[in-house]
Design a protein around this motif. Structure first.
Motif, PDB file in Angstrom:
ATOM      1  N   THR A 275     -10.680   0.320   5.284  1.00 45.48           N
ATOM      2  CA  THR A 275     -10.792   1.061   4.900  1.00 45.48           C
ATOM      3  C   THR A 275      -9.784   2.502   4.636  1.00 45.48           C
ATOM      4  O   THR A 275     -10.169   2.813   5.455  1.00 45.48           O
ATOM      5  N   ASP A 276      -9.964   2.687   3.653  1.00 47.74           N
ATOM      6  CA  ASP A 276      -9.227   4.330   3.363  1.00 47.74           C
ATOM      7  C   ASP A 276      -9.747   4.585   2.368  1.00 47.74           C
ATOM      8  O   ASP A 276      -9.991   4.918   1.163  1.00 47.74           O
ATOM      9  N   GLU A 277     -10.341   6.460   3.167  1.00 41.74           N
ATOM     10  CA  GLU A 277     -10.640   7.654   1.798  1.00 41.74           C
ATOM     11  C   GLU A 277      -9.576   7.575   0.383  1.00 41.74           C
ATOM     12  O   GLU A 277     -10.634   7.702  -0.328  1.00 41.74           O
ATOM     13  N   ALA A 278      -8.282   6.935   0.766  1.00 43.24           N
ATOM     14  CA  ALA A 278      -7.941   7.813  -0.588  1.00 43.24           C
ATOM     15  C   ALA A 278      -7.900   5.986  -0.989  1.00 43.24           C
ATOM     16  O   ALA A 278      -7.542   6.076  -2.381  1.00 43.24           O
ATOM     17  N   LEU A 279      -7.046   5.466  -0.617  1.00 43.27           N
ATOM     18  CA  LEU A 279      -6.861   3.586  -0.879  1.00 43.27           C
ATOM     19  C   LEU A 279      -8.033   2.962  -1.132  1.00 43.27           C
ATOM     20  O   LEU A 279      -8.199   2.228  -1.723  1.00 43.27           O
ATOM     21  N   GLY A 280      -9.524   3.505  -0.704  1.00 42.51           N
ATOM     22  CA  GLY A 280     -10.378   2.358  -0.797  1.00 42.51           C
ATOM     23  C   GLY A 280     -10.000   1.534  -0.207  1.00 42.51           C
ATOM     24  O   GLY A 280      -9.608   1.320   1.090  1.00 42.51           O
ATOM     25  N   THR A 281     -11.185   0.249  -0.226  1.00 47.38           N
ATOM     26  CA  THR A 281     -10.862  -0.509   1.615  1.00 47.38           C
ATOM     27  C   THR A 281     -10.242  -2.051   0.015  1.00 47.38           C
ATOM     28  O   THR A 281     -10.068  -2.704  -0.910  1.00 47.38           O
ATOM     29  N   ASP A 282      -9.814  -2.831   1.708  1.00 43.27           N
ATOM     30  CA  ASP A 282      -9.118  -3.994   0.832  1.00 43.27           C
ATOM     31  C   ASP A 282      -9.743  -4.680   2.062  1.00 43.27           C
ATOM     32  O   ASP A 282     -10.106  -5.168   2.575  1.00 43.27           O
ATOM     33  N   HIS A 283     -10.468  -5.587   0.472  1.00 42.72           N
ATOM     34  CA  HIS A 283     -10.930  -6.586   1.066  1.00 42.72           C
ATOM     35  C   HIS A 283     -10.933  -7.837   2.002  1.00 42.72           C
ATOM     36  O   HIS A 283     -11.853  -9.016   2.707  1.00 42.72           O
ATOM     37  N   SER A 284      -9.469  -8.297   1.003  1.00 40.11           N
ATOM     38  CA  SER A 284      -8.353  -9.367   1.574  1.00 40.11           C
ATOM     39  C   SER A 284      -8.376  -9.086   3.236  1.00 40.11           C
ATOM     40  O   SER A 284      -8.272 -10.189   4.039  1.00 40.11           O
ATOM     41  N   ALA A 285      -8.450  -8.141   3.912  1.00 38.29           N
ATOM     42  CA  ALA A 285      -8.354  -7.688   5.532  1.00 38.29           C
ATOM     43  C   ALA A 285      -9.541  -8.418   6.023  1.00 38.29           C
ATOM     44  O   ALA A 285      -9.474  -8.340   7.352  1.00 38.29           O
ATOM     45  N   GLY A 286     -10.883  -9.180   5.900  1.00 31.59           N
ATOM     46  CA  GLY A 286     -11.814  -9.328   6.318  1.00 31.59           C
ATOM     47  C   GLY A 286     -13.093  -8.939   6.747  1.00 31.59           C
ATOM     48  O   GLY A 286     -13.241  -7.102   6.769  1.00 31.59           O
TER      49      GLY A 286
END
Length: 372
Positions: A275-286
């Motif tokens: 998760t990143d405050e600027a980029l949001g959550t990368d759900h595919s990472a698990g």
């Protein structure tokens, strides 16, 4: 035009009750040329003129599966768009060739390509109307008949949580404003419209819509259900469509309530790995399901797990019931099972320790194991 007015009012009511669109919503119509989608085109034009929806456009996808008949369908839709003065997006796709290339089912490939084209057309429509893409909607012509057929299809092959509601009135940008009408209703609407003298298109045979002959082939699953199961059930109960759709709406109300509870569990008990405050959550990472996840009621665990896997795999992916059960098998008596591992969906690893049950791409799991 009493009957036609009833269908128009019913569509308005469905749109309002389920908040499917508003007076400034850009709407893309999926029009094949069959009776349902042809009726959708006429009704959408009236809805636009009445200020119930915003700018509209049509999309026709020629799947090139039925030779000359497919080309005639396309020509019919082109004339319909011209008659109603509705902008038309049209494309031709070699679905059979794409199915051979990918090894996938022809109908699945057709659906994927059709909605890919629809999303691209909707983006263009919204851009032209200076509207955010998130405001746009894709109208499909699904009816009570489609919903009942889906119910029986899922009854035969099995389904996961919420499956017996059969269809959503809205699924993301895709909405179904005719789902409270039957196919017979829409055909009667087309016939009454023609008899009233309103501008109405007929094909070269004088028909008000294009009939797909493959609908009668019972070797196709949906056609088999339509002609061999639903037709017989209607003989026992002529009001089957209304009766079963009311039942499915009751199921849907409970389903929505359970989904809300499951979403709260995901919010409380699931930690996403990237998760990143600027980029949001990368759900595919698990993610990691906390130990407390295992203490939740099992039916809600299933729904929460289904939501998590859908986020990881993407909206178009099919989440397998076996995958959900494999994730939940990482818990026993309300706690993670240390050392538990499994492989799901072909490329996801499930592992458990005292900190919870972890779901991640297999490559990431192997990289962690190698470092350890």
């Amino acid at each position: 035009m009493g009957y036609a007015e009833d269908i128009f009012e019913q569509a308005k009511r469905t749109i309002a009750e389920h908040e499917l669109a508003s007076g400034d919503t850009p709407v893309l119509l999926m029009v094949s040329g069959g009776s349902d989608s042809t009726a959708l085109a006429y009704l959408a034009r009236d809805l636009r003129d009445a200020g119930e929806v915003g700018p509209i456009a049509m999309l026709h996808v020629n799947h090139q599966l039925r030779g000359d008949d497919a080309d005639k369908d396309q020509a019919f839709v082109e004339k319909l768009a011209e008659l109603l003065d509705i902008p038309l997006f049209s494309c031709e796709i070699d679905i059979a060739g794409e199915a051979r290339r990918t090894g996938e089912n022809v109908e699945a490939v057709a659906r994927h390509e059709r909605y890919l084209a629809a999303n691209e057309a909707l983006e263009s429509l919204c851009l032209h109307g200076a509207a955010p893409l998130s405001d746009g909607r894709i109208f499909t012509a699904h009816t009570q008949d489609d919903r009942v057929e889906n119910f029986y299809m899922r009854s035969i092959v099995g389904t996961g949580p919420g499956g017996f509601r059969s269809m959503l009135y809205r699924n993301g940008p895709i909405v179904r404003p005719l789902m409270d009408a039957s196919r017979a209703d829409l055909r009667a609407y087309l016939e009454e419209r023609a008899e009233s003298g309103l501008p109405t298109l007929r094909d070269e045979s004088g028909d008000l819509w294009r009939e797909d002959a493959t609908n009668a082939h019972t070797d196709r699953f949906r056609a088999f259900v339509r002609h061999e199961i639903v037709a017989r059930a209607k003989k026992r109960n002529p009001q089957l469509l209304d009766t079963l759709c009311r039942t499915m709406n009751l199921i849907a109300d409970e389903d929505d309530m359970l989904d809300e509870q499951a979403a709260k569990i995901v919010e409380r008990q699931v930690a996403w790995l990237e998760t990143d405050e600027a980029l949001g959550t990368d759900h595919s990472a698990g993610c990691v399901l906390s130990p407390e996840f295992g203490c939740e009621p099992v039916p809600l665990q299933r729904r929460a797990c289904m939501e998590v896997l859908q986020l990881m795999l993407g909206a178009d992916a099919r989440v397998e019931t076996a995958s959900v059960e494999s994730v939940l098998a990482g818990f026993a008596e309300g706690a993670p099972i240390g050392g538990y591992t499994n492989n799901i969906q072909g490329d996801l690893a499930v592992s458990a320790n005292k900190r919870g049950v972890r779901i991640e791409p297999m490559a990431a799991y192997r990289a962690r194991r190698k470092k350890a």
